[in-house]
Scaffold this active site. Structure first.
Site, PDB file in Angstrom:
ATOM      1  N   GLU A  70      -3.688   2.923  -7.325  1.00  0.00           N
ATOM      2  CA  GLU A  70      -4.054   3.967  -6.364  1.00  0.00           C
ATOM      3  C   GLU A  70      -3.097   5.141  -6.506  1.00  0.00           C
ATOM      4  OE1 GLU A  70      -6.135   2.765  -2.485  1.00  0.00           O
ATOM      5  OE2 GLU A  70      -4.040   2.229  -2.274  1.00  0.00           O
ATOM      6  N   HIS A  86       0.852  -1.192   0.000  1.00  0.00           N
ATOM      7  CA  HIS A  86       0.000   0.000   0.000  1.00  0.00           C
ATOM      8  C   HIS A  86       0.889   1.245   0.000  1.00  0.00           C
ATOM      9  CE1 HIS A  86      -2.821   3.035   1.458  1.00  0.00           C
ATOM     10  NE2 HIS A  86      -3.760   2.250   0.972  1.00  0.00           N
TER      11      HIS A  86
END
Lengths: 212, 212, 212, 212
Positions: free
Chosen positions: C133, C85
């Site tokens: 993302e 992430h």
């Protein structure tokens, strides 16, 4: 007062700044050093100015690709190194080992830290100097000596309690001669600067204004 | 003497070890805690044994995916946390912020370090305890109290000088009751163990041998 | 469409959100999973909702204090894990080894990345899914599907070229059912959300609005 | 075949090795480059030999103390850089940004990786070359081309599939001319060496033996 100019990765001409610093040092009997990028150390040191590394790795000779072996900046002419700058934080064990590496290579050391507790911790590791630089003030133009004089006083007190031989520098937001004077009055033995000189249109004038 | 069993990422049954520790704690009025993987804290704490985290992140609530927010182990039943274990070194600034995070969540803290200088540094940051664990002895089965008693004595002296309220634990190589006794005689308030219990065929017997 | 709710280190009640998600999943035949803090996995999984880890370490059983051994979240009830992430970036070698660790523990995997080139790179490592993302959109409330639809299309194309078996999720700025629909129209197989649900006053209503 | 000599942090004289390499390059029309410590780049480049950095940071100009801004090695005479060496692993996002930084500064790039999957991933990011270096063979003296020829073949195949414009280098354990020839036969466009030259009593002879 020792004045250490950290050129970081700024878009400046390190040789031009080094020459300006060398002239100011000679003309005013000042104590100024320049910390350029590692690959610029040779050319900066060749000007005659006192030259520092921005970091050295906690390693001995060996298989450490991409490290900064302390001997390499020393070979190129550096005589000191910053450690644990707020833009380059290191583990406690690495700071300890980098101090050993710097000693081995004959480099002076200044360990940066955020607050008096961390300054006391850094002092316990036996550097030549520590620098208190509250991260929230770095690059602001507001000197720590004005924004938070107590943090400088408390850092000086903490160092005196742990090891009075260790010098205390004051970083973050220093840009004028007045800031240098305040730092001295608060008990600091030196100052760290960066953008105030590295980004100045006239680095020589910026340096002269610091030592007035 | 406080006995902290660090289960690391060992292939053990954390609940079986926790139950053994809880039984030994009750039967012998011992002071034992278990530090499992974060995802095992709930089940370990549910056994009733004192439960510790192996690490907490230096963060507040917010956008920190994959962190260990101090409140999460506390919610799951942990009452303390290791910090800066030699397998999980952190920057000076992170140790400082993780101590704040642990305090905020009501967790006790022990900061690990390699040598007396680093122990003094860690003590300056105000943890509840520090643990001296020379990395070269971790997992060897040779107790630090035997291999290098001076490092324990020097750590105890360093802590007394910086902040006598801070406890000193002794890690690396502890596996028998005799090792625990030597650690106590050298001035330690507790011991850290890992493989000696986590990899034991009979964890209960291993724990009992420690507190004889 | 798979909907993965990343609770990060937000100040929310993970069990309340898990229960709301479990109800919405049942009532609407939706496909929702919750990724809480590691120490909350046990309690979240106990609600019956599909539960994910926010990260697993690239390690096997052994001396890895403070790691997240893939087996630990799996034991506690997790069935998948986020990796890399943007708040928890890992080296290429670690992502590769964490994928092996997740496979070993039977966890599904989604590797996050910033842009189509990195998405292609992540796909080469053989995860179950990748998530695009763009870091500059995370937490903005502006969905990537609206702010930069080409980045989603290009990610889908990149994945199809490298390995069409790998699913593509779309993260950053998703908060409404309309955003989920746009993501689907751009070729995504799922979405990642965080604050839109974790910080909602009424998590159940927030979840229902997503799947309308 | 391109021969890149990585001096790591070895206790060698970088200028002596550079001069030897420059002589061998001229006498034998070979294609040799030297990657010294950043602080040694200026002096190595001044010998006339092709000079590489061991790493450049994923940063633009700015406040990045202790980084290696790509422009700094380029100013000092470097024309290429290693990235993601197994001793200096970087996140996927950093490798991507370091490639941008190197391009900006006009440096050629080679991204190292462990295995064919990671090589495919690295190739997706668009470097000039990739280098397959199984970590377990680095420094062993057993060439990868002999210990595990399939890993080299598979890396070459992976690169051809992702982007045939990207060159493939072969590292780990190369020390003789025979090793260089095997690497070439397996499809490699170059080799990476370190200790075989850096630790040789006679670097010139070591280099000559490579290109026979």
């Amino acid at each position: 007062m020792f004045i250490l100019i950290n050129l970081k990765a700024y878009p400046c001409d390190p040789v031009e700044i080094a020459q300006a610093a060398d002239t100011v040092t000679t003309e005013h009997d000042a104590d100024i050093a320049i910390a350029p990028q590692a690959a610029h150390i040779q050319r900066v040191a060749d000007t005659g100015i006192e030259t520092w590394a921005q970091h050295v790795s906690p390693v001995e000779h060996g298989s450490h690709t991409g490290s900064t072996l302390a001997e390499a900046p020393a070979d190129a002419g550096a005589t000191g190194t910053l450690l644990n700058h707020s833009e380059n934080r290191r583990t406690l064990a690495e700071i300890d080992a980098s101090l050993d590496a710097a000693d081995r290579a004959g480099l002076s050391t200044v360990v940066c830290a955020n607050n008096p507790e961390q300054i006391a911790a850094a002092t316990s590791l036996g550097p030549d100097a520590v620098a208190v630089e509250p991260p929230e003030l770095i690059g602001t133009g507001t000197p720590v000596s004005q924004a938070d004089p107590d943090i400088v006083r408390d850092a000086v007190t903490a160092v005196e309690r742990v090891d009075p031989e260790v010098d205390v520098y004051c970083g973050a937001g220093i840009s004028t001669g007045e800031d240098v004077t305040s730092a001295k009055e608060l008990g600091a033995d030196g100052v760290l600067l960066a953008s105030g000189v590295a980004k100045a249109d006239d680095p020589k004038a910026a340096l002269e204004s610091l030592i007035e």
